[in-house]
Design an enzyme around this catalytic site. Structure first.
Site, PDB file in Angstrom:
ATOM      1  N   CYS A 184     -39.120  30.920 -13.721  1.00 29.16           N
ATOM      2  CA  CYS A 184     -39.367  31.667 -14.965  1.00 29.16           C
ATOM      3  C   CYS A 184     -40.523  32.658 -14.826  1.00 29.16           C
ATOM      4  CB  CYS A 184     -39.620  30.714 -16.120  1.00 29.16           C
ATOM      5  SG  CYS A 184     -38.249  29.596 -16.402  1.00 29.16           S
ATOM      6  N   HIS A 202     -42.884  34.689 -21.794  1.00 29.74           N
ATOM      7  CA  HIS A 202     -41.641  34.053 -21.349  1.00 29.74           C
ATOM      8  C   HIS A 202     -41.053  33.300 -22.533  1.00 29.74           C
ATOM      9  CE1 HIS A 202     -38.690  31.771 -19.371  1.00 29.74           C
ATOM     10  NE2 HIS A 202     -39.349  30.628 -19.410  1.00 29.74           N
ATOM     11  N   ASN A 217     -33.573  30.738 -23.234  1.00 31.76           N
ATOM     12  CA  ASN A 217     -34.459  30.887 -22.086  1.00 31.76           C
ATOM     13  C   ASN A 217     -33.652  31.497 -20.936  1.00 31.76           C
ATOM     14  OD1 ASN A 217     -36.044  30.564 -19.818  1.00 31.76           O
ATOM     15  ND2 ASN A 217     -36.651  28.466 -20.278  1.00 31.76           N
TER      16      ASN A 217
HETATM   17  N1  ACO Z   1     -29.310  17.635 -29.252  1.00 37.68           N
HETATM   18  C1  ACO Z   1     -29.586  16.551 -29.994  1.00 37.68           C
HETATM   19  N2  ACO Z   1     -30.459  15.603 -29.602  1.00 37.68           N
HETATM   20  C2  ACO Z   1     -31.088  15.780 -28.432  1.00 37.68           C
HETATM   21  C3  ACO Z   1     -30.842  16.900 -27.594  1.00 37.68           C
HETATM   22  C4  ACO Z   1     -29.905  17.842 -28.055  1.00 37.68           C
HETATM   23  N3  ACO Z   1     -29.580  18.947 -27.353  1.00 37.68           N
HETATM   24  N4  ACO Z   1     -31.603  16.802 -26.490  1.00 37.68           N
HETATM   25  C5  ACO Z   1     -32.319  15.675 -26.605  1.00 37.68           C
HETATM   26  N5  ACO Z   1     -32.005  15.048 -27.764  1.00 37.68           N
HETATM   27  C6  ACO Z   1     -32.553  13.807 -28.291  1.00 37.68           C
HETATM   28  C7  ACO Z   1     -33.049  12.910 -27.188  1.00 37.68           C
HETATM   29  O1  ACO Z   1     -31.979  12.166 -26.626  1.00 37.68           O
HETATM   30  C8  ACO Z   1     -34.037  12.039 -27.932  1.00 37.68           C
HETATM   31  O2  ACO Z   1     -33.323  11.031 -28.625  1.00 37.68           O
HETATM   32  P1  ACO Z   1     -33.912   9.534 -28.739  1.00 37.68           P
HETATM   33  O3  ACO Z   1     -35.201   9.702 -29.504  1.00 37.68           O
HETATM   34  O4  ACO Z   1     -32.840   8.843 -29.485  1.00 37.68           O
HETATM   35  O5  ACO Z   1     -34.103   9.073 -27.331  1.00 37.68           O
HETATM   36  C9  ACO Z   1     -34.622  12.996 -28.981  1.00 37.68           C
HETATM   37  O6  ACO Z   1     -33.702  14.077 -29.076  1.00 37.68           O
HETATM   38  C10 ACO Z   1     -35.993  13.514 -28.599  1.00 37.68           C
HETATM   39  O7  ACO Z   1     -35.951  13.965 -27.249  1.00 37.68           O
HETATM   40  P2  ACO Z   1     -37.214  14.609 -26.566  1.00 37.68           P
HETATM   41  O8  ACO Z   1     -36.831  15.063 -25.194  1.00 37.68           O
HETATM   42  O9  ACO Z   1     -38.365  13.684 -26.699  1.00 37.68           O
HETATM   43  O10 ACO Z   1     -37.400  15.856 -27.516  1.00 37.68           O
HETATM   44  P3  ACO Z   1     -38.602  16.855 -27.616  1.00 37.68           P
HETATM   45  O11 ACO Z   1     -39.131  16.868 -28.972  1.00 37.68           O
HETATM   46  O12 ACO Z   1     -39.566  16.719 -26.491  1.00 37.68           O
HETATM   47  O13 ACO Z   1     -37.849  18.241 -27.423  1.00 37.68           O
HETATM   48  C11 ACO Z   1     -37.539  19.900 -25.727  1.00 37.68           C
HETATM   49  C12 ACO Z   1     -37.156  18.517 -26.207  1.00 37.68           C
HETATM   50  C13 ACO Z   1     -36.993  20.913 -26.704  1.00 37.68           C
HETATM   51  C14 ACO Z   1     -36.892  20.148 -24.362  1.00 37.68           C
HETATM   52  C15 ACO Z   1     -39.058  19.991 -25.644  1.00 37.68           C
HETATM   53  O14 ACO Z   1     -39.584  18.942 -24.902  1.00 37.68           O
HETATM   54  C16 ACO Z   1     -39.500  21.256 -25.051  1.00 37.68           C
HETATM   55  O15 ACO Z   1     -39.411  22.296 -25.666  1.00 37.68           O
HETATM   56  N6  ACO Z   1     -40.067  21.259 -23.832  1.00 37.68           N
HETATM   57  C17 ACO Z   1     -40.499  22.439 -23.181  1.00 37.68           C
HETATM   58  C18 ACO Z   1     -39.670  22.647 -22.058  1.00 37.68           C
HETATM   59  C19 ACO Z   1     -38.987  23.965 -22.034  1.00 37.68           C
HETATM   60  O16 ACO Z   1     -38.954  24.742 -22.934  1.00 37.68           O
HETATM   61  N7  ACO Z   1     -38.433  24.172 -20.888  1.00 37.68           N
HETATM   62  C20 ACO Z   1     -37.729  25.337 -20.621  1.00 37.68           C
HETATM   63  C21 ACO Z   1     -37.872  25.595 -19.187  1.00 37.68           C
HETATM   64  S1  ACO Z   1     -39.530  25.572 -18.709  1.00 37.68           S
HETATM   65  C22 ACO Z   1     -40.083  27.006 -18.870  1.00 37.68           C
HETATM   66  O17 ACO Z   1     -39.333  27.912 -18.988  1.00 37.68           O
HETATM   67  C23 ACO Z   1     -41.537  27.101 -18.875  1.00 37.68           C
END
Ligand code: ACO
Length: 326
Positions: free
Chosen positions: A115, A253, A283
């Site tokens: 990224c 980004h 993204n």
């Molecule tokens: N739809 C519905 N539910 C979902 C999905 C989905 N697509 N994905 C995960 N869940 C559920 C999980 O299974 C979990 O359920 P559970 O509580 O029953 O186990 C619940 O949602 C919470 O999951 P988490 O992974 O803890 O959710 P979080 O609040 O952390 O959000 C996310 C996830 C959006 C990926 C967040 O962590 C994030 O934004 N991270 C940053 C990473 C990022 O943006 N990466 C992109 C690439 S990196 C970069 O470009 C820098």
């Protein structure tokens, strides 16, 4: 007088097919509400038959050349950030060089910083232009992330999209004493390979002989992203002798709207100065910064003379920021 790399024009390209959250929810176990609330993403574009990283990059580059009023024949350097090249080799930049009709013999190569690929590419091109190794460069970020995703893994596949963005840089003598003189002012790049298990591909040419799929520990990536980005933004502002209030636009980004909000808050930057396109494009990895920049130039938000901060973080981790007077 001093030699600076000045942005002469920008362009971008998207695949023909838009895919909404609602459409994704018909194929995988997710909802529009979950995706919007956690990420801000509402839509992404997915490459179809005949659309590749090279074709998207070429279209973005053509538009950037048009905007710059510079002919492909006058480009002697192409640096392309991607983690989804058309082939393991040759570099996608060489395919773009040929497709654009640039004169054979110029420099063309890819950079692999995921990224942060556009930031790493911009810094590399800037350095080459300032040494005199080249005069006019295309810096491109282009990706077909959809081909690297595990479409059974809802924690990653909803986050990414495909696209490309490009800028034309030209080496120009400017008056260094003039605070309004255009060009790239300061850039800082970083990497920490110790964090590679938080965001990676589970395959590769030299290990599995396959491409692999994207794997990510989202929560931990989120935490590192906010800390690293706020820190490199401060570093670049200090190096340039500027403060957050001097910046007209931040072009980050586009990973996640919550990362963008949290980083802006940490620096005391008003949210209305942050260009956000993650809702439309999701993204797009290395493409996301130039795609967002071109969007904001073409809709009239970013104007000549503005002070613009680019910033990105990606797998590795790699991260960086660049302050540019456009
Ligand atoms: N739809 C519905 N539910 C979902 C999905 C989905 N697509 N994905 C995960 N869940 C559920 C999980 O299974 C979990 O359920 P559970 O509580 O029953 O186990 C619940 O949602 C919470 O999951 P988490 O992974 O803890 O959710 P979080 O609040 O952390 O959000 C996310 C996830 C959006 C990926 C967040 O962590 C994030 O934004 N991270 C940053 C990473 C990022 O943006 N990466 C992109 C690439 S990196 C970069 O470009 C820098």
């Amino acid at each position: 007088m001093t030699l600076r790399s000045v942005i002469r024009g920008s362009g971008s390209a998207l695949p023909a097919r838009a895919v909404s959250n609602a459409e994704l929810a018909t194929q995988i176990d997710t909802t529009d509400e979950w995706i919007v609330e956690r990420t801000g993403i509402r839509n992404r574009y997915i490459a179809g038959e005949g659309e590749t990283t090279a074709t998207l990059a070429t279209e973005a580059a053509q538009k950037a050349l048009e905007a710059a009023g510079i002919a492909a024949a006058d480009i002697d350097l192409i640096v392309l950030g991607t983690c989804s090249p058309d082939q393991t080799f040759p570099a996608t930049a060489t395919l773009v060089q040929h497709a654009l009709g640039c004169r054979p013999g110029g420099i063309a190569f890819d950079v692999a910083a995921v990224c942060s690929g556009f930031l790493y590419g911009l810094a590399t091109a800037d350095a080459l232009l300032r040494t005199g190794a080249a005069k006019r460069a295309l810096v491109i970020g282009a990706e077909t992330m959809s081909r690297l995703l595990d479409w059974e893994d809802r924690t990653t596949c909803v986050l990414f999209g495909d696209g490309a963005g490009a800028v034309v840089l030209e080496a120009v003598e400017v008056d260094a004493g003039d605070p309004r003189a255009p060009g790239i002012l300061e850039t800082r790049l970083h990497a920490d390979g110790g964090q590679r298990d938080l965001l990676y591909m589970d395959g590769g040419p030299s290990t599995t002989g396959t491409v692999g799929k994207v794997r990510m520990k989202g929560r931990e990536v989120f935490r590192h992203a906010v800390v690293n980005l706020a820190s490199v933004l401060e570093e670049v502002l200090d190096a340039a002798g500027q403060t957050a209030s001097d910046v007209d636009w931040v072009v980050p980004h586009q990973a996640n709207a919550r990362i963008l909000d949290a980083t802006a808050r940490k620096l005391g930057l008003p949210p209305e100065k942050v260009v956000i396109t993650v809702d439309r494009h999701a993204n797009t990895s290395a493409a996301s910064v130039p795609l967002a920049f071109d969007t904001a130039v073409r809709d009239g938000r970013i104007k000549p003379g503005d002070l613009v901060m680019f910033e990105a973080m990606g797998g590795g981790f790699t991260w960086g920021a660049s302050l540019v007077r456009v």
